[in-house]
Design an enzyme around this catalytic site. Structure first.
Site, PDB file in Angstrom:
ATOM      1  N   ASP A   1      50.758  10.055  82.755  1.00 31.91           N
ATOM      2  CA  ASP A   1      49.940   9.194  81.899  1.00 31.91           C
ATOM      3  C   ASP A   1      48.985  10.163  81.218  1.00 31.91           C
ATOM      4  O   ASP A   1      48.031  10.642  81.836  1.00 31.91           O
ATOM      5  CB  ASP A   1      49.161   8.173  82.732  1.00 31.91           C
ATOM      6  CG  ASP A   1      48.339   7.241  81.850  1.00 31.91           C
ATOM      7  OD1 ASP A   1      47.952   7.659  80.736  1.00 31.91           O
ATOM      8  OD2 ASP A   1      48.065   6.102  82.259  1.00 31.91           O
ATOM      9  N   HIS A   2      49.264  10.484  79.952  1.00 29.22           N
ATOM     10  CA  HIS A   2      48.567  11.625  79.353  1.00 29.22           C
ATOM     11  C   HIS A   2      47.057  11.403  79.246  1.00 29.22           C
ATOM     12  O   HIS A   2      46.303  12.354  79.134  1.00 29.22           O
ATOM     13  CB  HIS A   2      49.164  11.994  77.994  1.00 29.22           C
ATOM     14  CG  HIS A   2      48.860  11.027  76.909  1.00 29.22           C
ATOM     15  ND1 HIS A   2      49.627   9.924  76.663  1.00 29.22           N
ATOM     16  CD2 HIS A   2      47.856  10.994  76.008  1.00 29.22           C
ATOM     17  CE1 HIS A   2      49.105   9.259  75.652  1.00 29.22           C
ATOM     18  NE2 HIS A   2      48.031   9.868  75.235  1.00 29.22           N
TER      19      HIS A   2
ATOM     20  N   HIS B   1      46.980   3.235  80.628  1.00 29.18           N
ATOM     21  CA  HIS B   1      45.792   4.033  80.301  1.00 29.18           C
ATOM     22  C   HIS B   1      44.484   3.352  80.719  1.00 29.18           C
ATOM     23  O   HIS B   1      43.628   3.965  81.349  1.00 29.18           O
ATOM     24  CB  HIS B   1      45.711   4.304  78.796  1.00 29.18           C
ATOM     25  CG  HIS B   1      46.934   4.955  78.226  1.00 29.18           C
ATOM     26  ND1 HIS B   1      47.656   5.911  78.901  1.00 29.18           N
ATOM     27  CD2 HIS B   1      47.564   4.794  77.039  1.00 29.18           C
ATOM     28  CE1 HIS B   1      48.669   6.301  78.155  1.00 29.18           C
ATOM     29  NE2 HIS B   1      48.642   5.637  77.022  1.00 29.18           N
TER      30      HIS B   1
HETATM   31  N1  LIG Z   1      56.418  10.378  70.982  1.00 31.95           N
HETATM   32  C1  LIG Z   1      55.286  10.161  71.622  1.00 31.95           C
HETATM   33  O1  LIG Z   1      54.190  10.403  71.096  1.00 31.95           O
HETATM   34  C2  LIG Z   1      55.283   9.593  73.017  1.00 31.95           C
HETATM   35  C3  LIG Z   1      54.053   9.319  73.646  1.00 31.95           C
HETATM   36  C4  LIG Z   1      54.045   8.845  74.955  1.00 31.95           C
HETATM   37  C5  LIG Z   1      55.255   8.656  75.609  1.00 31.95           C
HETATM   38  N2  LIG Z   1      56.432   8.910  74.970  1.00 31.95           N
HETATM   39  C6  LIG Z   1      57.669   8.704  75.726  1.00 31.95           C
HETATM   40  O2  LIG Z   1      58.399   9.941  75.753  1.00 31.95           O
HETATM   41  C7  LIG Z   1      59.790   9.708  75.699  1.00 31.95           C
HETATM   42  C8  LIG Z   1      60.360  10.456  74.507  1.00 31.95           C
HETATM   43  O3  LIG Z   1      59.775   9.944  73.325  1.00 31.95           O
HETATM   44  P1  LIG Z   1      60.155  10.471  71.877  1.00 31.95           P
HETATM   45  O4  LIG Z   1      59.207   9.832  70.936  1.00 31.95           O
HETATM   46  O5  LIG Z   1      60.267  11.946  71.858  1.00 31.95           O
HETATM   47  O6  LIG Z   1      61.595   9.838  71.688  1.00 31.95           O
HETATM   48  P2  LIG Z   1      62.638  10.043  70.509  1.00 31.95           P
HETATM   49  O7  LIG Z   1      62.173  11.059  69.535  1.00 31.95           O
HETATM   50  O8  LIG Z   1      62.997   8.711  69.965  1.00 31.95           O
HETATM   51  O9  LIG Z   1      63.939  10.535  71.294  1.00 31.95           O
HETATM   52  C9  LIG Z   1      64.000  11.666  72.120  1.00 31.95           C
HETATM   53  C10 LIG Z   1      65.431  12.169  72.148  1.00 31.95           C
HETATM   54  O10 LIG Z   1      66.297  11.237  72.753  1.00 31.95           O
HETATM   55  C11 LIG Z   1      67.633  11.530  72.355  1.00 31.95           C
HETATM   56  N3  LIG Z   1      68.335  10.262  72.121  1.00 31.95           N
HETATM   57  C12 LIG Z   1      67.927   9.231  71.365  1.00 31.95           C
HETATM   58  N4  LIG Z   1      68.844   8.238  71.374  1.00 31.95           N
HETATM   59  C13 LIG Z   1      69.845   8.660  72.182  1.00 31.95           C
HETATM   60  C14 LIG Z   1      71.083   8.119  72.593  1.00 31.95           C
HETATM   61  N5  LIG Z   1      71.468   6.903  72.194  1.00 31.95           N
HETATM   62  N6  LIG Z   1      71.851   8.826  73.441  1.00 31.95           N
HETATM   63  C15 LIG Z   1      71.464  10.050  73.860  1.00 31.95           C
HETATM   64  N7  LIG Z   1      70.308  10.622  73.486  1.00 31.95           N
HETATM   65  C16 LIG Z   1      69.508   9.945  72.657  1.00 31.95           C
HETATM   66  C17 LIG Z   1      67.536  12.311  71.076  1.00 31.95           C
HETATM   67  O11 LIG Z   1      68.003  13.609  71.304  1.00 31.95           O
HETATM   68  P3  LIG Z   1      69.397  14.166  70.764  1.00 31.95           P
HETATM   69  O12 LIG Z   1      69.858  13.282  69.664  1.00 31.95           O
HETATM   70  O13 LIG Z   1      69.128  15.564  70.328  1.00 31.95           O
HETATM   71  O14 LIG Z   1      70.279  14.148  71.940  1.00 31.95           O
HETATM   72  C18 LIG Z   1      66.051  12.369  70.789  1.00 31.95           C
HETATM   73  O15 LIG Z   1      65.659  13.590  70.245  1.00 31.95           O
HETATM   74  C19 LIG Z   1      59.948   8.183  75.635  1.00 31.95           C
HETATM   75  O16 LIG Z   1      60.089   7.685  76.935  1.00 31.95           O
HETATM   76  C20 LIG Z   1      58.618   7.711  75.076  1.00 31.95           C
HETATM   77  O17 LIG Z   1      58.313   6.388  75.478  1.00 31.95           O
HETATM   78  C21 LIG Z   1      56.473   9.388  73.706  1.00 31.95           C
END
Ligand SMILES: NC(=O)c1ccc[n+]([C@@H]2O[C@H](COP(=O)([O-])OP(=O)(O)OC[C@H]3O[C@@H](n4cnc5c(N)ncnc54)[C@H](OP(=O)(O)O)[C@@H]3O)[C@@H](O)[C@H]2O)c1
Length: 493
Positions: free
Chosen positions: A184-185, A247
């Protein structure tokens, strides 16, 4: 929480390394730790993705993003050193052969280290992939050493209490609880960690930290942004699940917990669970009394016209998702009996501001005139972001010939002390590398937090709010949230 000690050679395996979180937070955090000399002596980052990228292409992509998101400047010397630790690795999340290839790669690193290195699996990937990845890790024995292997899981951790329990059981098939780092950042933020230092490192406030001296506590996490490109995700989530369950309840725990006997992680996490257990559960028929939901309509944010939530991409025209939530909690324990804890969070609010307000009780009898009673004082404000300070507001004599009071402030400014403050992800990733669980959530913390919001969640998911949209973008939320605190003679600060 970490100490400056070297950790064991480690391979960091990032699932979802091509994603948004990895580019904005994870790689910048590792890069800054590297520059600060805080990465383990031997480390490798295995960046996993589906596409057939070359190493060179992926490293260029990371470098470009570091230019935008790194806290520290990129120099060619630092980058040359850092990039040598990155390897792009093509993998398919649901194919066992990918994990077998990964196994081989990890063994190659172990040969280079001359020892079985630690393995840190970072699941920077949607929550629906956690079970697939965890099962494959188990089936291919990738995390066979409970002392050396760790897994970091991003929020959201489940979508209700039942799903969180199921996820905990699933992870427990492969990992011991001490190997699981639920992130939880907010807990990595300097100002949030400072709450512990402030409360338990000083003798001034702790004796006043109870229902005899404190009238109410407020926690606000206000965002200026809307849902941006994450409309489809947000439609399934809403403010209660996205912010309050994690949070805001974690911040509440930091404010309300009993003094831990030591800084040992189990001790601190025990005290936080005690707080969550003591939060009075809101019965289903009392949800409207204790909780307020809102959804923004169009308005003006920072002088610019803003769309309403239902006009954003990926949002249903009749969406019932709340973009604002305010809840009044009570804690049934000796310290906090009858003290309301008001928490609120919202999107497209008037300004970006996260802060905690501790309102002390007025004196039973005031020597000064009645008009002075209305002045705001006897208040401690802990600003989390973007301000990072602690303000004590109290009454002082207005300079002049008459004895008239006015509120004044004493400010401790975190920025002034340390301009180069590490990002939350730097703190948390370093802790995970060092095996310090203090700032991560234990299974029981997550489950209790879901339990706290359970009835509200059920009520809001099963009944449509016909007043939506009920607050203008650029405001402080629906008028009902003001009524929630005014009923008890309080005001949002
Ligand atoms: N972004 C934020 O600021 C943030 C903040 C807090 C928490 N989070 C959490 O962190 C996690 C990652 O978030 P994110 O924003 O980085 O997500 P994202 O950009 O939507 O996706 C991360 C990666 O998942 C892979 N992916 C997506 N759909 C897929 C599929 N159908 N099959 C296989 N791989 C798939 C893709 O990689 P490839 O296509 O290269 O395989 C993509 O680069 C999530 O749980 C999110 O809730 C994110």
């Amino acid at each position: 929480m970490n100490e400056n000690k070297a950790s064991h050679p480690t391979t960091i395996i990032i699932f979802g390394a091509t994603g948004d979180l990895a580019k904005r937070k994870l790689f910048p955090a590792f890069y800054n730790l590297y520059i600060d000399g805080r990465m383990p002596k031997g480390f490798n980052i295995l960046a996993l993705g589906r596409a057939d990228n070359t190493n060179e292409y992926f490293k260029n992509y990371i470098k470009e993003n570091l230019e935008n998101f790194s806290r520290k400047k990129i120099t060619s010397e630092d980058w040359a050193g850092f990039q040598a630790h990155i390897t792009y690795f093509q993998n398919q999340l649901d194919e066992e052969s990918s994990y077998k290839n990964l196994h081989q790669k990890l063994e190659e690193f172990d040969k280079i280290y001359g020892t079985r290195g630690n393995r840190l699996f970072y699941l920077s990937i949607g929550p629906n992939f956690v079970s697939t990845i965890s099962n494959h890790i188990k089936n291919t024995s990738l995390a066979s050493d409970a002392k050396k292997d760790r897994i970091i899981i991003e929020k959201p951790f489940g979508h209700d209490k039942q799903s969180a329990m199921e996820l905990n059981s699933l992870l427990a098939e492969t990992f011991e609880e001490e190997q699981i780092y639920r992130i939880d950042h907010y807990l990595g933020k300097e100002t949030v960690q400072n709450i512990l230092a402030f409360r338990f490192g000083n003798s001034i406030f702790e004796p006043l930290w109870d229902h005899k001296h404190i009238e109410s506590v407020q926690i606000t996490v206000a965002e200026e942004v809307g849902v941006e490109t994450r409309g489809a995700f947000y439609e399934q989530t809403g403010a209660l699940k996205d912010m309050i369950q994690n949070h805001l309840l974690q911040i509440l725990c930091m404010v309300a917990m009993e003094p831990p006997a030591s800084l040992e992680s189990g001790e601190i996490r025990d005290r936080k669970v005690d707080v969550l257990k003591s939060i009075r559960r809101i019965s289903s028929d009392q949800v409207d009394h204790y909780a307020v939901r809102g959804q923004y309509g169009k308005g003006i944010v920072n002088g610019v016209e803003a769309k309403g939530y239902r006009q954003e991409d990926g949002i249903a025209e009749d969406s019932n998702t709340e973009t604002f939530a305010a809840v009044k909690f009570y804690l049934d324990n000796e310290r906090w009996q009858d003290v309301p804890f008001y928490v609120r969070t919202g999107k497209k609010m008037k300004e970006k501001h996260s802060y905690i307000t501790i309102q002390f009780k007025p004196l039973p009898h005031s020597t000064f005139s009645e008009s002075s009673q209305h002045l705001s004082a006897n208040r401690l404000i802990i600003n989390i972001q973007p301000l990072m300070d602690i303000r004590l507001q109290f009454m002082a004599k207005k300079p002049g010939l008459s004895l008239v009071l006015k509120p004044v402030e004493m400010i401790f400014d975190n920025f002034a002390c340390q301009e180069d403050t590490p990002e939350a992800y730097e703190t948390l990733l370093l802790d995970a590398l060092l095996g310090d669980l203090t700032l991560f959530m234990r299974s029981d913390q997550v489950e209790e937090a879901w339990d706290v919001v359970k009835t509200i969640q059920e009520a809001w998911e099963t009944t449509k709010d016909s007043s939506f949209p009920n607050y203008e973008a650029g405001s402080w939320g629906p008028k009902e949230s003001i009524a929630l605190v005014e009923r008890q003679g309080h005001n949002w600060v």
